[in-house]
Write a protein that holds these residues in place. Structure first.
Motif, PDB file in Angstrom:
ATOM      1  N   GLY A 245       0.816  -1.210   0.000  1.00 54.21           N
ATOM      2  CA  GLY A 245       0.000   0.000   0.000  1.00 54.21           C
ATOM      3  C   GLY A 245       0.848   1.257   0.000  1.00 54.21           C
ATOM      4  O   GLY A 245       0.559   2.222  -0.719  1.00 54.21           O
ATOM      5  N   THR A 246       1.916   1.247   0.785  1.00 51.29           N
ATOM      6  CA  THR A 246       2.823   2.392   0.830  1.00 51.29           C
ATOM      7  C   THR A 246       3.478   2.624  -0.525  1.00 51.29           C
ATOM      8  O   THR A 246       3.596   3.764  -0.992  1.00 51.29           O
ATOM      9  N   THR A 247       3.891   1.536  -1.153  1.00 48.50           N
ATOM     10  CA  THR A 247       4.534   1.655  -2.462  1.00 48.50           C
ATOM     11  C   THR A 247       3.575   2.187  -3.513  1.00 48.50           C
ATOM     12  O   THR A 247       3.927   3.056  -4.329  1.00 48.50           O
ATOM     13  N   LEU A 248       2.338   1.708  -3.488  1.00 46.66           N
ATOM     14  CA  LEU A 248       1.361   2.131  -4.492  1.00 46.66           C
ATOM     15  C   LEU A 248       0.976   3.600  -4.358  1.00 46.66           C
ATOM     16  O   LEU A 248       0.468   4.203  -5.301  1.00 46.66           O
ATOM     17  N   LYS A 249       1.195   4.186  -3.183  1.00 43.95           N
ATOM     18  CA  LYS A 249       0.850   5.595  -2.991  1.00 43.95           C
ATOM     19  C   LYS A 249       1.852   6.533  -3.658  1.00 43.95           C
ATOM     20  O   LYS A 249       1.575   7.711  -3.836  1.00 43.95           O
ATOM     21  N   CYS A 250       3.007   6.015  -4.018  1.00 44.99           N
ATOM     22  CA  CYS A 250       4.036   6.843  -4.634  1.00 44.99           C
ATOM     23  C   CYS A 250       3.681   7.140  -6.090  1.00 44.99           C
ATOM     24  O   CYS A 250       3.349   6.224  -6.855  1.00 44.99           O
ATOM     25  N   PRO A 251       3.767   8.388  -6.495  1.00 41.85           N
ATOM     26  CA  PRO A 251       3.471   8.724  -7.902  1.00 41.85           C
ATOM     27  C   PRO A 251       4.349   7.967  -8.880  1.00 41.85           C
ATOM     28  O   PRO A 251       3.914   7.650  -9.991  1.00 41.85           O
ATOM     29  N   GLU A 252       5.619   7.690  -8.475  1.00 40.95           N
ATOM     30  CA  GLU A 252       6.508   6.954  -9.371  1.00 40.95           C
ATOM     31  C   GLU A 252       5.991   5.556  -9.673  1.00 40.95           C
ATOM     32  O   GLU A 252       6.420   4.931 -10.646  1.00 40.95           O
ATOM     33  N   VAL A 253       5.062   5.064  -8.843  1.00 44.94           N
ATOM     34  CA  VAL A 253       4.533   3.712  -9.013  1.00 44.94           C
ATOM     35  C   VAL A 253       3.122   3.711  -9.578  1.00 44.94           C
ATOM     36  O   VAL A 253       2.841   3.029 -10.572  1.00 44.94           O
ATOM     37  N   TRP A 254       2.209   4.466  -8.967  1.00 48.06           N
ATOM     38  CA  TRP A 254       0.811   4.362  -9.388  1.00 48.06           C
ATOM     39  C   TRP A 254       0.568   4.950 -10.765  1.00 48.06           C
ATOM     40  O   TRP A 254      -0.324   4.492 -11.494  1.00 48.06           O
ATOM     41  N   ARG A 255       1.351   5.936 -11.155  1.00 42.73           N
ATOM     42  CA  ARG A 255       1.133   6.532 -12.483  1.00 42.73           C
ATOM     43  C   ARG A 255       1.402   5.525 -13.611  1.00 42.73           C
ATOM     44  O   ARG A 255       0.552   5.355 -14.502  1.00 42.73           O
ATOM     45  N   PRO A 256       2.558   4.833 -13.609  1.00 41.70           N
ATOM     46  CA  PRO A 256       2.748   3.803 -14.644  1.00 41.70           C
ATOM     47  C   PRO A 256       1.730   2.673 -14.551  1.00 41.70           C
ATOM     48  O   PRO A 256       1.331   2.112 -15.581  1.00 41.70           O
ATOM     49  N   CYS A 257       1.292   2.343 -13.321  1.00 45.35           N
ATOM     50  CA  CYS A 257       0.306   1.267 -13.159  1.00 45.35           C
ATOM     51  C   CYS A 257      -1.008   1.613 -13.855  1.00 45.35           C
ATOM     52  O   CYS A 257      -1.644   0.760 -14.481  1.00 45.35           O
ATOM     53  N   ARG A 449       9.969   9.151 -18.421  1.00 45.30           N
ATOM     54  CA  ARG A 449      10.761   9.377 -19.633  1.00 45.30           C
ATOM     55  C   ARG A 449      12.191   8.857 -19.492  1.00 45.30           C
ATOM     56  O   ARG A 449      13.005   9.042 -20.388  1.00 45.30           O
ATOM     57  N   SER A 450      12.499   8.237 -18.379  1.00 48.74           N
ATOM     58  CA  SER A 450      13.847   7.740 -18.144  1.00 48.74           C
ATOM     59  C   SER A 450      14.127   6.511 -19.005  1.00 48.74           C
ATOM     60  O   SER A 450      13.207   5.866 -19.521  1.00 48.74           O
ATOM     61  N   ASP A 451      15.417   6.181 -19.137  1.00 48.44           N
ATOM     62  CA  ASP A 451      15.770   5.002 -19.923  1.00 48.44           C
ATOM     63  C   ASP A 451      15.538   3.744 -19.101  1.00 48.44           C
ATOM     64  O   ASP A 451      15.293   3.790 -17.892  1.00 48.44           O
ATOM     65  N   GLN A 452      15.664   2.582 -19.748  1.00 47.32           N
ATOM     66  CA  GLN A 452      15.265   1.323 -19.129  1.00 47.32           C
ATOM     67  C   GLN A 452      16.283   0.777 -18.130  1.00 47.32           C
ATOM     68  O   GLN A 452      16.009  -0.233 -17.473  1.00 47.32           O
ATOM     69  N   SER A 453      17.431   1.409 -18.008  1.00 44.95           N
ATOM     70  CA  SER A 453      18.407   0.983 -17.009  1.00 44.95           C
ATOM     71  C   SER A 453      18.396   1.877 -15.770  1.00 44.95           C
ATOM     72  O   SER A 453      19.169   1.653 -14.848  1.00 44.95           O
ATOM     73  N   SER A 454      17.510   2.863 -15.738  1.00 44.98           N
ATOM     74  CA  SER A 454      17.467   3.806 -14.625  1.00 44.98           C
ATOM     75  C   SER A 454      16.709   3.228 -13.440  1.00 44.98           C
ATOM     76  O   SER A 454      15.886   2.315 -13.580  1.00 44.98           O
ATOM     77  N   THR A 455      16.974   3.787 -12.275  1.00 42.06           N
ATOM     78  CA  THR A 455      16.238   3.444 -11.065  1.00 42.06           C
ATOM     79  C   THR A 455      15.004   4.329 -10.985  1.00 42.06           C
ATOM     80  O   THR A 455      15.097   5.550 -11.128  1.00 42.06           O
ATOM     81  N   LEU A 456      13.850   3.741 -10.758  1.00 40.98           N
ATOM     82  CA  LEU A 456      12.598   4.490 -10.741  1.00 40.98           C
ATOM     83  C   LEU A 456      12.058   4.736  -9.342  1.00 40.98           C
ATOM     84  O   LEU A 456      11.366   5.714  -9.106  1.00 40.98           O
ATOM     85  N   LEU A 457      12.372   3.840  -8.401  1.00 43.17           N
ATOM     86  CA  LEU A 457      11.830   3.978  -7.050  1.00 43.17           C
ATOM     87  C   LEU A 457      12.595   5.035  -6.259  1.00 43.17           C
ATOM     88  O   LEU A 457      13.782   5.261  -6.493  1.00 43.17           O
ATOM     89  N   PRO A 458      11.941   5.687  -5.283  1.00 47.49           N
ATOM     90  CA  PRO A 458      12.627   6.636  -4.406  1.00 47.49           C
ATOM     91  C   PRO A 458      13.713   5.935  -3.595  1.00 47.49           C
ATOM     92  O   PRO A 458      13.616   4.738  -3.315  1.00 47.49           O
TER      93      PRO A 458
END
Length: 521
Positions: A245-257, A449-458
């Motif tokens: 639930g905490t992870t899903l609240k992050c914009p970096e996660v829920w937006r791509p979902c 917009r980041s590349d596929q080798s980048s880190t996305l999570l905070p």
């Protein structure tokens, strides 16, 4: 090595290795990540999902059409029901992450998946007069076994995506390669099997891939967990759910979902109507069982080419660009179905059998190019500790979108009166499907917009806290994270987090990451 350099090595040098010498590439992955894991991947993605889904797809189509004699819209609806176990993948993920069986976290679930798959397909093949409901139960049980095996591998996939970030794209490609080769083999023999053994006999042979999954579970190298307190399971479930639930609240996660779900939901699945039209002797080209299998088998070559193209040339492109062109190319490739259904290909002097092969090959290649970036994106969104559970949640979001697309497609077929013998409006259905594939572009701004080798999570989600429980696997140097720390804040991620994460999960050379696919693509 800096995180960015690691990504470049994994993305560039490894693809060259894959392209130049596939055997050396496989040996390297087996050496660094252990051969039993590669075996499990081949059994699940190659045999169970690749061969199993291809043979099962053709056999199930003929089973609903010729044995149960249902309408295309009903067949599409039933297919959606049998895929329901894939929607509850987080449940299987929670079990494999939190509940070890006789001290093992992964092996027993492979064994369970194999037993379920073998028994359900034998029941379906040996009972000739099954009604619709028992047949649905048997096919759903087989789907549940495949989902359990899939989510168990996914747990290792997401876990190793954290410990070996430079190998992420290689592992994605290995999974895609396994499933594509398996699909090529399965489709090549599917028509012959249905013709010689009937649809039920062909479905009975699906017990063999399930038996391979069972064998992989027995052989998988995994350190046994000692002194596990089963009384604390409910607390671990609560902690894992809270972390999700905490992870899903992050914009970096829920937006791509949101984008993933909508894009798959709007990609209407009308395969039931197309299959009935393919085999119709009056309105359609009246393809035989053998030629149906041939169409899909050659189409699998297109899927394999899509994997190689992605691995060699496209794995460094940003998610945003890959998904944009994936949607556009998917819509354009769908227009080939429109040409075939309207029989415009005959006016151009192109025979049905030749055009159908080209159509399916291009569609599968584009589909693979569209699917692989989504899988890489999902693997990048998994926090340490609940990798299997959260990856299963992301996969369930994808499968829920695919399930709804099948039901929307079935509803569209019914609304436009496409039946077992009536196909006059099938071209309208195809046109609507192709247009719907462009609608998700309105939500493309949700994709990073980041590349596929980048880190996305905070960064805070990539660090182990005091509540993280890990189990080290001795000589293999593998760390199995069970629960993630309770982080309640989201911050902007940066490349420093990649280095911190790599150090926190410094695990030698014996891990691997792969991805499910096609499976349900």
């Amino acid at each position: 090595m800096e995180p960015q350099e690691a990504g470049e090595v994994g993305a560039g040098g490894n693809s060259d290795c894959c392209a130049a010498s596939p055997c050396d590439w496989l040996r390297r992955l087996s050496r660094e990540l252990h051969w039993t894991f590669v075996l499990a991947v081949v059994a699940v993605y190659g045999a169970c999902q690749g061969v199993g889904n291809s043979v099962g797809g053709v056999a199930a189509g003929y089973y609903w059409k010729d044995v149960q004699r249902v309408q295309p819209s009903a067949a599409q609806f039933y297919q959606g029901l049998t895929d329901a176990p894939w929607v509850v993948k987080p449940l299987w993920g929670l079990l494999t992450d939190v509940v070890p069986v006789v001290g093992f976290r992964r092996r027993p679930y492979f064994v369970l998946a194999g037993v379920i798959g073998v028994s359900s397909m034998l029941v379906l093949s040996l009972h000739r007069d099954l009604g619709i409901v028992p047949a649905l139960l048997a096919l759903t049980a087989q789907s549940a076994g495949a989902a359990v095996a899939d989510v168990t591998v996914d747990a290792l996939v997401a876990q190793n995506s954290i410990t070996h970030p430079p190998l992420a794209s290689d592992m994605q490609s290995l999974c895609g390669f396994s499933s594509s080769v398996g699909a090529l083999l399965g489709f090549s023999i599917s028509g012959l099997l249905v013709h010689s053994m009937g649809s039920q006999g062909a479905l009975g042979l699906l017990s063999i891939p399930s038996a391979l999954v069972l064998s992989a579970g027995i052989l998988l190298k995994e350190t046994r967990v000692s002194d596990f307190d089963y009384k604390q399971i409910h607390q671990k479930f609560y902690k894992a759910i809270k972390s999700m639930g905490t992870t899903l609240k992050c914009p970096e996660v829920w937006r791509p979902c949101v984008y993933i779900y909508v894009s798959l939901n709007l990609c209407l699945d009308i395969q039931g109507g197309m299959f009935y039209w393919y085999t119709d002797p009056v309105a359609g080209p009246a393809f035989s069982e053998e030629f149906i299998g041939l169409i899909y088998s050659i189409g699998s070559v297109g899927s394999l080419l899509g994997v190689l193209l992605y691995q060699i040339a496209l794995e460094d492109y940003p998610f945003h660009s890959m998904l944009l062109w994936g949607q556009v190319l998917s819509s354009l490739a769908g227009m080939l179905d429109l040409v075939l259904v309207t029989r415009f290909n005959l006016k151009m002097g192109i025979p049905d059998y030749f055009f159908a092969v080209i159509d399916n090959s291009i569609s599968q290649m584009v589909g693979r190019l569209q699917w692989l970036p989504l899988l890489v994106l999902c693997s990048k969104l998994c926090p340490p500790g609940i990798e299997g559970t959260f990856y299963a949640l992301l996969m369930s979001i994808q499968n829920a979108g695919l399930l709804m697309s099948a039901w929307w497609g079935g509803l569209l077929l019914q609304m436009l009166n496409v039946t077992r013998t009536e196909f006059s409006n099938l071209w309208v259905v195809v046109l609507i499907r192709n247009i719907s594939r462009l609608l998700p572009l309105m939500l493309l701004f949700l994709v990073p917009r980041s590349d596929q080798s980048s880190t996305l999570l905070p960064p805070e989600m990539l660090q182990d806290g005091e509540s993280t429980e890990t189990v080290k696997s001795g000589s293999d140097g593998v760390e199995f994270s069970v629960l993630v720390a309770d982080d309640n804040n989201c911050f902007v991620s940066n490349v420093v987090a990649e280095s911190e994460r790599t150090e926190a999960f410094d695990a030698g050379d014996d891990d691997i990451e792969l991805i499910p696919l096609v499976h349900k693509s």
